[in-house]
Scaffold this active site. Structure first.
Site, PDB file in Angstrom:
ATOM      1  N   CYS A   4      26.596  32.845  40.281  1.00 13.49           N
ATOM      2  CA  CYS A   4      26.431  32.693  38.835  1.00 13.49           C
ATOM      3  C   CYS A   4      26.408  31.210  38.484  1.00 13.49           C
ATOM      4  O   CYS A   4      27.347  30.479  38.805  1.00 13.49           O
ATOM      5  CB  CYS A   4      27.574  33.389  38.118  1.00 13.49           C
ATOM      6  N   CYS A   7      29.494  30.188  36.553  1.00 17.82           N
ATOM      7  CA  CYS A   7      30.763  30.206  37.293  1.00 17.82           C
ATOM      8  C   CYS A   7      30.902  29.002  38.223  1.00 17.82           C
ATOM      9  O   CYS A   7      31.967  28.785  38.782  1.00 17.82           O
ATOM     10  CB  CYS A   7      30.882  31.491  38.108  1.00 17.82           C
ATOM     11  N   HIS A  42      34.076  36.169  34.936  1.00 21.25           N
ATOM     12  CA  HIS A  42      32.663  36.556  35.057  1.00 21.25           C
ATOM     13  C   HIS A  42      32.480  38.034  34.702  1.00 21.25           C
ATOM     14  O   HIS A  42      33.077  38.907  35.309  1.00 21.25           O
ATOM     15  CB  HIS A  42      32.153  36.313  36.481  1.00 21.25           C
ATOM     16  N   HIS A  93      26.129  36.448  32.556  1.00 22.56           N
ATOM     17  CA  HIS A  93      27.521  36.042  32.304  1.00 22.56           C
ATOM     18  C   HIS A  93      27.572  35.879  30.795  1.00 22.56           C
ATOM     19  O   HIS A  93      26.806  35.089  30.236  1.00 22.56           O
ATOM     20  CB  HIS A  93      27.822  34.717  33.017  1.00 22.56           C
ATOM     21  N   HIS A  95      27.689  34.877  27.184  1.00 20.80           N
ATOM     22  CA  HIS A  95      27.716  33.569  26.544  1.00 20.80           C
ATOM     23  C   HIS A  95      27.198  33.683  25.112  1.00 20.80           C
ATOM     24  O   HIS A  95      26.252  34.397  24.841  1.00 20.80           O
ATOM     25  CB  HIS A  95      26.916  32.517  27.324  1.00 20.80           C
TER      26      HIS A  95
END
Length: 130
Positions: A4, A7, A42, A93, A95
């Site tokens: 990711c 991440c 995550h 992920h 956001h």
């Protein structure tokens, strides 16, 4: 799971954070100051967030707004989250986008109502029924 992008960010990319969330400037900004606010854990969907994560994200959204107000002096904001590929989510992920808006930055600012043609036109916006 593929690696990711969010991440594996360098610490210096983080512009604000709290225990459960962090913020970064968007690498491909729509406007100056376009920021992403993300959970540290995550997961892909807004609907997978815990109540504690939602509170942390909410608090950080306000902190980011203050930072952007001081630095960019926008006239408004778009704040939004895409959930799923069909809704435009590219990185899986969670956001939030915090996009400063400025008078005249678009010929016809639209916000979420103009993401696609409406199934029922909103005549209050000058859209006519078909």
């Amino acid at each position: 799971m593929q690696e990711c992008l969010f991440c594996n960010l360098p610490r210096e990319a983080i512009i604000a954070e709290n225990e459960l969330a962090f913020a970064i400037f968007d690498k491909y900004p729509v406007n100056p100051g376009h920021t992403l606010v993300l959970p540290k854990r995550h997961f892909a969907s807004f609907f997978e967030a815990t109540e504690e994560e939602i509170v942390a994200l909410y608090c950080l959204l306000h902190e980011v707004k203050k930072l952007l107000d001081e630095r960019y002096h926008p006239d408004g904001y778009n704040v939004g989250v895409n959930v799923g590929k069909c809704a435009g989510q590219v990185i899986m992920h969670l956001h939030f986008h915090v996009i400063p808006r400025f008078e005249g930055d678009a010929p016809r600012p639209g916000g979420l109502r103009r993401v696609k043609d409406p199934i029922t036109p909103w005549e209050g916006e000058g859209e006519k029924s078909r």
